[in-house]
Design a protein around this motif. Structure first.
Motif, mmCIF file in Angstrom:
data_model
loop_
_atom_site.group_PDB
_atom_site.id
_atom_site.type_symbol
_atom_site.label_atom_id
_atom_site.label_comp_id
_atom_site.label_asym_id
_atom_site.label_seq_id
_atom_site.Cartn_x
_atom_site.Cartn_y
_atom_site.Cartn_z
ATOM 1 N N LEU A 94 24.831 -25.946 -99.708
ATOM 2 C CA LEU A 94 24.936 -24.696 -98.954
ATOM 3 C C LEU A 94 23.951 -24.661 -97.787
ATOM 4 N N GLU A 95 24.460 -24.277 -96.614
ATOM 5 C CA GLU A 95 23.629 -24.205 -95.411
ATOM 6 C C GLU A 95 23.407 -22.768 -94.943
ATOM 7 N N THR A 96 24.367 -21.898 -95.206
ATOM 8 C CA THR A 96 24.255 -20.498 -94.796
ATOM 9 C C THR A 96 24.637 -19.596 -95.963
ATOM 10 N N LEU A 97 23.771 -18.630 -96.255
ATOM 11 C CA LEU A 97 24.032 -17.675 -97.327
ATOM 12 C C LEU A 97 23.787 -16.266 -96.808
ATOM 13 N N ILE A 111 15.337 -19.989 -105.276
ATOM 14 C CA ILE A 111 16.011 -20.186 -103.998
ATOM 15 C C ILE A 111 15.717 -21.575 -103.429
ATOM 16 N N VAL A 112 14.611 -22.170 -103.852
ATOM 17 C CA VAL A 112 14.250 -23.500 -103.354
ATOM 18 C C VAL A 112 15.238 -24.567 -103.794
ATOM 19 N N ASN A 113 16.102 -24.256 -104.769
ATOM 20 C CA ASN A 113 17.132 -25.209 -105.175
ATOM 21 C C ASN A 113 18.115 -25.490 -104.052
ATOM 22 N N LEU A 114 18.221 -24.547 -103.111
ATOM 23 C CA LEU A 114 19.139 -24.716 -101.981
ATOM 24 C C LEU A 114 18.427 -25.513 -100.892
ATOM 25 N N LYS A 115 18.309 -26.791 -101.106
ATOM 26 C CA LYS A 115 17.475 -27.641 -100.267
ATOM 27 C C LYS A 115 18.049 -27.905 -98.881
ATOM 28 N N ASN A 116 19.304 -27.546 -98.655
ATOM 29 C CA ASN A 116 19.922 -27.739 -97.343
ATOM 30 C C ASN A 116 20.138 -26.426 -96.597
ATOM 31 N N LEU A 117 19.589 -25.335 -97.136
ATOM 32 C CA LEU A 117 19.809 -24.017 -96.544
ATOM 33 C C LEU A 117 19.158 -23.915 -95.159
ATOM 34 N N LYS A 118 19.951 -23.479 -94.194
ATOM 35 C CA LYS A 118 19.458 -23.309 -92.828
ATOM 36 C C LYS A 118 19.281 -21.839 -92.457
ATOM 37 N N ALA A 119 20.100 -20.975 -93.033
ATOM 38 C CA ALA A 119 20.036 -19.553 -92.687
ATOM 39 C C ALA A 119 20.248 -18.700 -93.921
ATOM 40 N N LEU A 120 19.348 -17.726 -94.100
ATOM 41 C CA LEU A 120 19.475 -16.758 -95.196
ATOM 42 C C LEU A 120 19.491 -15.368 -94.584
ATOM 43 N N TYR A 121 20.580 -14.649 -94.811
ATOM 44 C CA TYR A 121 20.733 -13.292 -94.316
ATOM 45 C C TYR A 121 20.705 -12.343 -95.511
ATOM 46 N N TYR A 129 10.876 -7.679 -102.664
ATOM 47 C CA TYR A 129 10.108 -8.892 -102.986
ATOM 48 C C TYR A 129 10.835 -10.128 -102.466
ATOM 49 N N VAL A 130 10.065 -10.978 -101.786
ATOM 50 C CA VAL A 130 10.577 -12.258 -101.313
ATOM 51 C C VAL A 130 9.680 -13.340 -101.880
ATOM 52 N N ALA A 131 10.230 -14.257 -102.638
ATOM 53 C CA ALA A 131 9.433 -15.298 -103.283
ATOM 54 C C ALA A 131 8.739 -16.183 -102.245
ATOM 55 N N PRO A 132 7.423 -16.363 -102.367
ATOM 56 C CA PRO A 132 6.696 -17.218 -101.422
ATOM 57 C C PRO A 132 7.244 -18.644 -101.385
ATOM 58 N N GLU A 133 7.840 -19.086 -102.480
ATOM 59 C CA GLU A 133 8.343 -20.456 -102.564
ATOM 60 C C GLU A 133 9.444 -20.761 -101.562
ATOM 61 N N ILE A 134 9.955 -19.741 -100.891
ATOM 62 C CA ILE A 134 10.994 -19.972 -99.896
ATOM 63 C C ILE A 134 10.489 -20.888 -98.782
ATOM 64 N N ARG A 135 9.164 -20.956 -98.669
ATOM 65 C CA ARG A 135 8.559 -21.818 -97.651
ATOM 66 C C ARG A 135 8.890 -23.288 -97.873
ATOM 67 N N ASP A 136 9.257 -23.652 -99.101
ATOM 68 C CA ASP A 136 9.504 -25.048 -99.443
ATOM 69 C C ASP A 136 10.903 -25.522 -99.069
ATOM 70 N N ILE A 137 11.712 -24.646 -98.525
ATOM 71 C CA ILE A 137 13.031 -25.066 -98.042
ATOM 72 C C ILE A 137 12.824 -25.668 -96.656
ATOM 73 N N LYS A 138 12.789 -26.956 -96.577
ATOM 74 C CA LYS A 138 12.403 -27.656 -95.346
ATOM 75 C C LYS A 138 13.423 -27.528 -94.223
ATOM 76 N N THR A 139 14.652 -27.145 -94.566
ATOM 77 C CA THR A 139 15.708 -27.053 -93.560
ATOM 78 C C THR A 139 15.873 -25.647 -92.990
ATOM 79 N N LEU A 140 15.184 -24.650 -93.568
ATOM 80 C CA LEU A 140 15.400 -23.248 -93.195
ATOM 81 C C LEU A 140 15.004 -22.987 -91.742
#
Length: 257
Positions: A94-97, A111-121, A129-140
């Motif tokens: 998934l690239e866009t959610l 959310i970090v399981n989505l390693k190809n995610l480019k855009a989260l709306y 609450y937004v999980a700090p771990e979202i920073r680990d999605i390298k493609t975002l």
């Protein structure tokens, strides 16, 4: 191979039919849910890369969504989802959610399981609450959290984000004009403390500028926008403070500097 495909097809069809029954029992419109089933089936059988389930009043997603492994773009906005749809976490391509306009209070660390995610709306979704771990999605690249209930923004999302992150939209959130950590430690702070340390409104703006991230920030409410961005405490009816804010050329200039 063909036999396995037939078994998977049977499992998929059986699963979404049971999900359809649960949705109808919970009060969903039969015609609308049937439309959702049709779109799910078409996406599964057609190896679709895009799936639009917007505005179907869905209260949940079927577990069988995980079998549509070809999906790159999934939109479930303007439904009645009350929690983050865990089913999408299996869609590794998934690239866009888009989960906007639901009643989702938290974006989980998974959310970090989505390693190809480019855009989260996730606009207008009652997030607090937004999980700090979202920073680990390298493609975002694009993170949109407009019009929610976020009081504090995890600093690591900005400070330790990958170079791909270019845009954060947190307009119309009641960010507090103070810094906060839910771990009251003395002396030097550990990495674990960083995960629990949140930026104030002013801190978000400054850090975004430092890291080259385009920040869209503001609010229709005086206290949660003008005061937060400028660092000036404003109370409704406080003409002196409002006058001080008015002397600033423009809010957009502040956000860019």
């Amino acid at each position: 191979m063909a036999e396995n495909n037939m078994k998977l097809m049977g499992k998929f069809l059986s699963g979404i039919e049971k999900w359809k029954e649960r949705e109808i029992e919970s009060g969903a419109n039969m015609r609308i849910v049937s439309e959702a089933v049709k779109r799910l089936y078409d996406a599964f059988t057609g190896n679709a890369e895009q799936l639009n389930l917007n505005g179907l009043e869905l209260r949940s997603l079927p577990q069988e969504v995980r079998y549509i492994i070809t999906l790159k773009d999934l939109s479930v906005s303007n439904n009645k989802l009350s929690s983050f749809p865990q089913e999408v976490l299996f869609l590794r391509g998934l690239e866009t959610l888009d989960i906007s306009a639901n009643k989702i209070s938290r974006i989980p660390r998974e959310i970090v399981n989505l390693k190809n995610l480019k855009a989260l709306y996730a606009n207008s979704s009652q997030l607090d609450y937004v999980a700090p771990e979202i920073r680990d999605i390298k493609t975002l690249e694009d993170l949109q959290l407009r019009d929610n209930n976020i009081n504090f923004f995890p600093r690591v999302i900005i400070d330790k984000a990958s170079k791909s992150l270019k845009n954060i939209d947190i307009k119309d959130n009641p960010l507090k004009d103070m810094e906060y950590s839910n771990k009251q430690t003395k002396g030097s702070r550990s990495l674990d403390d960083d995960l629990n340390y949140f930026y104030s409104a002013k801190g978000v703006r400054q850090a975004a500028a430092k890291n080259g991230i385009r920040l869209e920030y503001g609010s229709s409410e005086i206290q949660s926008s003008l005061a937060a961005i400028t660092g000036i405490g404003v109370k409704q009816g406080d003409k002196t403070s409002i006058s001080r804010i008015s002397s600033i050329n423009s809010l957009s200039t502040i956000c860019e500097n």
